[in-house]
Write a protein that holds these residues in place. Structure first.
Motif, PDB file in Angstrom:
ATOM      1  N   GLY A  68      44.096  44.233  26.173  1.00  0.00           N
ATOM      2  CA  GLY A  68      43.859  43.471  27.252  1.00  0.00           C
ATOM      3  C   GLY A  68      43.404  41.961  27.066  1.00  0.00           C
ATOM      4  O   GLY A  68      44.162  41.233  27.515  1.00  0.00           O
ATOM      5  N   LEU A  69      42.902  41.788  25.767  1.00  0.00           N
ATOM      6  CA  LEU A  69      42.552  40.463  25.847  1.00  0.00           C
ATOM      7  C   LEU A  69      43.641  39.621  25.154  1.00  0.00           C
ATOM      8  O   LEU A  69      44.028  38.593  25.522  1.00  0.00           O
ATOM      9  CB  LEU A  69      41.184  40.342  24.599  1.00  0.00           C
ATOM     10  N   GLY A  70      44.481  40.363  24.279  1.00  0.00           N
ATOM     11  CA  GLY A  70      45.591  39.726  23.674  1.00  0.00           C
ATOM     12  C   GLY A  70      46.834  39.407  24.884  1.00  0.00           C
ATOM     13  O   GLY A  70      47.292  38.249  25.009  1.00  0.00           O
ATOM     14  N   GLU A  71      46.755  40.416  25.828  1.00  0.00           N
ATOM     15  CA  GLU A  71      47.573  40.085  26.917  1.00  0.00           C
ATOM     16  C   GLU A  71      47.320  38.932  27.692  1.00  0.00           C
ATOM     17  O   GLU A  71      48.015  38.170  28.217  1.00  0.00           O
ATOM     18  CB  GLU A  71      47.976  41.191  27.456  1.00  0.00           C
ATOM     19  N   TYR A  72      46.011  38.962  28.073  1.00  0.00           N
ATOM     20  CA  TYR A  72      45.210  37.704  28.858  1.00  0.00           C
ATOM     21  C   TYR A  72      45.469  36.481  28.360  1.00  0.00           C
ATOM     22  O   TYR A  72      45.987  35.551  28.858  1.00  0.00           O
ATOM     23  CB  TYR A  72      43.908  38.112  28.983  1.00  0.00           C
ATOM     24  N   ARG A 130      51.337  31.275  32.126  1.00  0.00           N
ATOM     25  CA  ARG A 130      50.894  30.534  33.243  1.00  0.00           C
ATOM     26  C   ARG A 130      50.773  29.239  33.273  1.00  0.00           C
ATOM     27  O   ARG A 130      51.262  28.503  34.290  1.00  0.00           O
ATOM     28  CB  ARG A 130      49.756  31.395  33.963  1.00  0.00           C
ATOM     29  N   ASP A 131      50.257  28.755  32.420  1.00  0.00           N
ATOM     30  CA  ASP A 131      49.820  27.397  32.415  1.00  0.00           C
ATOM     31  C   ASP A 131      51.077  26.481  32.164  1.00  0.00           C
ATOM     32  O   ASP A 131      51.147  25.432  32.700  1.00  0.00           O
ATOM     33  CB  ASP A 131      48.622  26.902  30.996  1.00  0.00           C
ATOM     34  N   VAL A 153      54.456  33.303  39.511  1.00  0.00           N
ATOM     35  CA  VAL A 153      53.631  32.648  38.460  1.00  0.00           C
ATOM     36  C   VAL A 153      52.948  33.862  37.947  1.00  0.00           C
ATOM     37  O   VAL A 153      52.245  34.698  38.674  1.00  0.00           O
ATOM     38  CB  VAL A 153      52.674  31.593  38.882  1.00  0.00           C
ATOM     39  N   ALA A 154      52.812  33.990  36.849  1.00  0.00           N
ATOM     40  CA  ALA A 154      52.250  35.179  35.852  1.00  0.00           C
ATOM     41  C   ALA A 154      50.755  35.310  36.289  1.00  0.00           C
ATOM     42  O   ALA A 154      49.993  34.150  36.347  1.00  0.00           O
ATOM     43  CB  ALA A 154      52.441  35.061  34.617  1.00  0.00           C
ATOM     44  N   ASN A 155      50.115  36.451  36.246  1.00  0.00           N
ATOM     45  CA  ASN A 155      48.583  36.525  36.714  1.00  0.00           C
ATOM     46  C   ASN A 155      48.337  37.190  35.257  1.00  0.00           C
ATOM     47  O   ASN A 155      48.362  38.373  35.087  1.00  0.00           O
ATOM     48  CB  ASN A 155      48.512  37.349  37.783  1.00  0.00           C
ATOM     49  N   PRO A 156      47.424  36.303  34.560  1.00  0.00           N
ATOM     50  CA  PRO A 156      46.975  37.174  33.407  1.00  0.00           C
ATOM     51  C   PRO A 156      45.980  38.300  33.625  1.00  0.00           C
ATOM     52  O   PRO A 156      45.823  39.131  32.757  1.00  0.00           O
ATOM     53  CB  PRO A 156      46.083  35.887  32.724  1.00  0.00           C
ATOM     54  N   TRP A 157      45.237  38.250  34.597  1.00  0.00           N
ATOM     55  CA  TRP A 157      44.048  39.329  34.896  1.00  0.00           C
ATOM     56  C   TRP A 157      45.114  40.639  35.158  1.00  0.00           C
ATOM     57  O   TRP A 157      44.684  41.672  34.649  1.00  0.00           O
ATOM     58  CB  TRP A 157      43.407  39.170  35.903  1.00  0.00           C
TER      59      TRP A 157
END
Length: 239
Positions: free
Chosen positions: A72-76, A83-84, A150-154
């Motif tokens: 999860g952390l790596g994907e975030y 996204r940035d 736009v990609a959502n990291p959560w």
């Protein structure tokens, strides 16, 4: 799902959305595959060293939690960077449209000419799309982006962690439920079957050769389990 005989082209107005959905599905399959292999390898190694069910349970639960958090952390972090970048590109395109609209219109027409439209048609299409939504036209044609996609990291982090947990359930059950003499063999069999399924699904989603994908994940997973089983057995004998 799109059939193999009807491939998705990038010029299809629905291709971007479908492509993103397929990527999410593939990421879920790969996350589950990672949960299966990593947790199974750990618990098989521990089971080879000891028959103590409590030790196997503790090691397995620790592996599941650590793996899900790590995934999860790596994907975030990864999707946050994506996204940035996408937001920066959108902001840059918006600024250029505000400061140099004529150059941007000419650029858009040039892109349509490059796609095969005549100069007259390209200029007319560029002008009409610019009048309707200039930013959307440039993002889609020039950058293959959409403000709505736009990609959502959560979301990415949650999906990755959840898929890992789903995959980890199988080896945990396979190692904990059978009697001691059947634990390793049952886990090996369950993992091989599960990996064959996930390999087939991954190939099906990507429309690639099924057998090659299945053999790749099955052989890799079997080697991982074999290595940890041998090491666990050696350590258990030594201790």
């Amino acid at each position: 799902m799109v059939e193999a005989s009807e491939p998705v082209h990038r010029d299809d107005p629905h291709a971007g959305s479908l492509h993103a959905k397929l990527n999410w599905l593939r990421a879920g399959v790969l996350g589950a595959n990672d949960g299966i292999v990593s947790v199974a390898a750990l618990v098989v190694g521990v089971a080879a060293a000891t028959t103590d069910l409590a030790a196997i349970l503790v090691a397995g639960v620790a592996s599941v939690l650590a793996g899900a958090i790590s995934m999860g952390l790596g994907e975030y972090v990864s999707v946050s960077s994506q996204r940035d970048t996408e937001r920066a590109l959108i902001a840059k395109e918006r600024y250029e449209l505000e400061t140099m609209p004529e150059q941007e219109l000419a650029e858009l027409a040039g892109l349509y000419r490059a796609k095969g439209l005549s100069a007259e048609t390209a200029e007319r299409v560029a002008a009409e799309l610019t009048a309707h939504d200039a930013l959307a036209a440039h993002l889609e044609t020039e950058l293959r982006l959409s403000r709505d996609d736009v990609a959502n990291p959560w979301h990415a982090a949650g999906a990755s962690a959840l898929s890992f947990l789903v995959g980890a359930v199988l080896p945990m059950l396979a190692i904990l439920l059978p009697p001691p003499e059947w634990r390793v063999a049952t886990t090996f069999l369950a993992v091989i079957v599960a990996l064959a399924i996930t390999g087939w699904l991954s190939a099906w989603i990507g429309e690639s050769p099924r057998l090659r994908a299945v053999l790749r994940v099955v052989i890799g997973g079997a080697l991982a389990l074999a290595v940890t089983w041998v090491i666990g057995g050696l350590l258990g004998t030594a201790l």
